[in-house]
Motif scaffolding. Structure first.
Motif, PDB file in Angstrom:
ATOM      1  N   GLN A   1       0.828  -1.213   0.000  1.00 35.27           N
ATOM      2  CA  GLN A   1       0.000   0.000   0.000  1.00 35.27           C
ATOM      3  C   GLN A   1       0.858   1.258   0.000  1.00 35.27           C
ATOM      4  O   GLN A   1       0.600   2.199  -0.744  1.00 35.27           O
ATOM      5  CB  GLN A   1      -0.913   0.027   1.236  1.00 35.27           C
TER       6      GLN A   1
ATOM      7  N   CYS B   1       2.016   4.343  -3.375  1.00 34.54           N
ATOM      8  CA  CYS B   1       1.675   5.763  -3.293  1.00 34.54           C
ATOM      9  C   CYS B   1       2.616   6.564  -4.188  1.00 34.54           C
ATOM     10  O   CYS B   1       3.824   6.388  -4.140  1.00 34.54           O
ATOM     11  CB  CYS B   1       1.779   6.260  -1.856  1.00 34.54           C
TER      12      CYS B   1
ATOM     13  N   GLU C   1      -1.095  11.140  -1.335  1.00 35.53           N
ATOM     14  CA  GLU C   1      -1.550   9.748  -1.365  1.00 35.53           C
ATOM     15  C   GLU C   1      -0.966   8.976  -0.177  1.00 35.53           C
ATOM     16  O   GLU C   1      -1.654   8.188   0.472  1.00 35.53           O
ATOM     17  CB  GLU C   1      -1.114   9.104  -2.689  1.00 35.53           C
TER      18      GLU C   1
ATOM     19  N   LYS D   1      -2.880  10.023   2.961  1.00 37.98           N
ATOM     20  CA  LYS D   1      -4.201   9.370   3.036  1.00 37.98           C
ATOM     21  C   LYS D   1      -4.054   7.909   3.453  1.00 37.98           C
ATOM     22  O   LYS D   1      -4.837   7.404   4.263  1.00 37.98           O
ATOM     23  CB  LYS D   1      -4.925   9.451   1.692  1.00 37.98           C
ATOM     24  N   THR D   2      -3.053   7.236   2.900  1.00 37.09           N
ATOM     25  CA  THR D   2      -2.825   5.827   3.240  1.00 37.09           C
ATOM     26  C   THR D   2      -2.466   5.685   4.714  1.00 37.09           C
ATOM     27  O   THR D   2      -2.984   4.807   5.408  1.00 37.09           O
ATOM     28  CB  THR D   2      -1.720   5.230   2.350  1.00 37.09           C
TER      29      THR D   2
ATOM     30  N   THR E   1      -5.547   6.185   6.807  1.00 37.81           N
ATOM     31  CA  THR E   1      -6.381   4.979   6.714  1.00 37.81           C
ATOM     32  C   THR E   1      -5.803   3.866   7.582  1.00 37.81           C
ATOM     33  O   THR E   1      -6.529   3.203   8.332  1.00 37.81           O
ATOM     34  CB  THR E   1      -6.496   4.503   5.246  1.00 37.81           C
ATOM     35  N   LEU E   2      -4.494   3.664   7.508  1.00 36.91           N
ATOM     36  CA  LEU E   2      -3.845   2.634   8.332  1.00 36.91           C
ATOM     37  C   LEU E   2      -4.001   2.940   9.818  1.00 36.91           C
ATOM     38  O   LEU E   2      -4.149   2.032  10.627  1.00 36.91           O
ATOM     39  CB  LEU E   2      -2.356   2.528   7.981  1.00 36.91           C
ATOM     40  N   SER E   3      -3.978   4.228  10.165  1.00 36.30           N
ATOM     41  CA  SER E   3      -4.070   4.610  11.580  1.00 36.30           C
ATOM     42  C   SER E   3      -5.358   4.094  12.213  1.00 36.30           C
ATOM     43  O   SER E   3      -5.405   3.807  13.403  1.00 36.30           O
ATOM     44  CB  SER E   3      -3.969   6.124  11.743  1.00 36.30           C
ATOM     45  N   LYS E   4      -6.399   3.951  11.399  1.00 38.80           N
ATOM     46  CA  LYS E   4      -7.697   3.487  11.914  1.00 38.80           C
ATOM     47  C   LYS E   4      -7.680   2.006  12.271  1.00 38.80           C
ATOM     48  O   LYS E   4      -8.570   1.524  12.961  1.00 38.80           O
ATOM     49  CB  LYS E   4      -8.793   3.778  10.889  1.00 38.80           C
ATOM     50  N   THR E   5      -6.653   1.265  11.803  1.00 39.37           N
ATOM     51  CA  THR E   5      -6.578  -0.174  12.092  1.00 39.37           C
ATOM     52  C   THR E   5      -5.856  -0.457  13.410  1.00 39.37           C
ATOM     53  O   THR E   5      -5.840  -1.586  13.873  1.00 39.37           O
ATOM     54  CB  THR E   5      -5.853  -0.938  10.961  1.00 39.37           C
TER      55      THR E   5
ATOM     56  N   LYS F   1      -2.880  11.274  14.290  1.00 41.81           N
ATOM     57  CA  LYS F   1      -3.281  10.273  13.290  1.00 41.81           C
ATOM     58  C   LYS F   1      -2.117   9.818  12.428  1.00 41.81           C
ATOM     59  O   LYS F   1      -1.941   8.636  12.181  1.00 41.81           O
ATOM     60  CB  LYS F   1      -4.377  10.837  12.364  1.00 41.81           C
TER      61      LYS F   1
ATOM     62  N   GLY G   1      -0.473   6.008  11.979  1.00 40.27           N
ATOM     63  CA  GLY G   1      -0.241   5.305  10.713  1.00 40.27           C
ATOM     64  C   GLY G   1       1.194   4.820  10.604  1.00 40.27           C
ATOM     65  O   GLY G   1       1.455   3.687  10.178  1.00 40.27           O
TER      66      GLY G   1
END
Length: 129
Positions: free
Chosen positions: A10, A14, A19, A22-23, A26-30, A72, A76
């Motif tokens: 992922q 980028c 990009e 954003k990635t 997004t990863l931070s939410k996991t 955040k 990530g």
């Protein structure tokens, strides 16, 4: 948590700073959040620009990590770092070139000098006894 190859893929695909950002978000939410009780001074990484906590647990010689940050972007970055070391032995971790592994993830544009110091502190704690 997502597996290492997936995270690496992922981040390597980028093509722009936006990009990558954003990635990372997004990863931070996991990354599961730590409880208030786990966010102790002992677990806090010194030298980070943002607040970062790291907990290392070992079971049968295998290391497991929990981490959190108030930022955040740093969360990530933590996902990326932990994907490299989760479920490995201390010896395996110490034999890895974690800085080189991170360099392959296209994170350099986000690692300002103060963030780099924090990341190095995180890597140091991960590879310590």
């Amino acid at each position: 948590m997502t597996d290492t190859l997936s995270i690496k893929a992922q981040l390597q695909t980028c093509r722009s700073k936006e990009e990558t950002f954003k990635t990372l978000v997004t990863l931070s939410k996991t990354l599961p959040r730590l409880t208030a009780e786990e966010k102790t001074e002992d677990n806090k990484i010194k030298g980070c620009e943002s607040a970062v906590w790291l907990i290392i647990e070992e079971s049968h010689g295998i290391r497991h990590f929990k981490a959190d940050s108030d930022a955040k972007l740093m969360r990530g970055v933590l996902v990326a770092i932990l994907s490299l070391v989760e479920g490995k032995t201390l010896t395996d971790i110490q034999q890895m070139d974690l800085k080189a592994e991170l360099a392959e993830l296209n994170l350099s544009s986000y690692l300002t000098s103060s963030r780099t110091n924090g990341v190095l502190a995180i890597l140091g704690k991960i590879a310590s006894n």
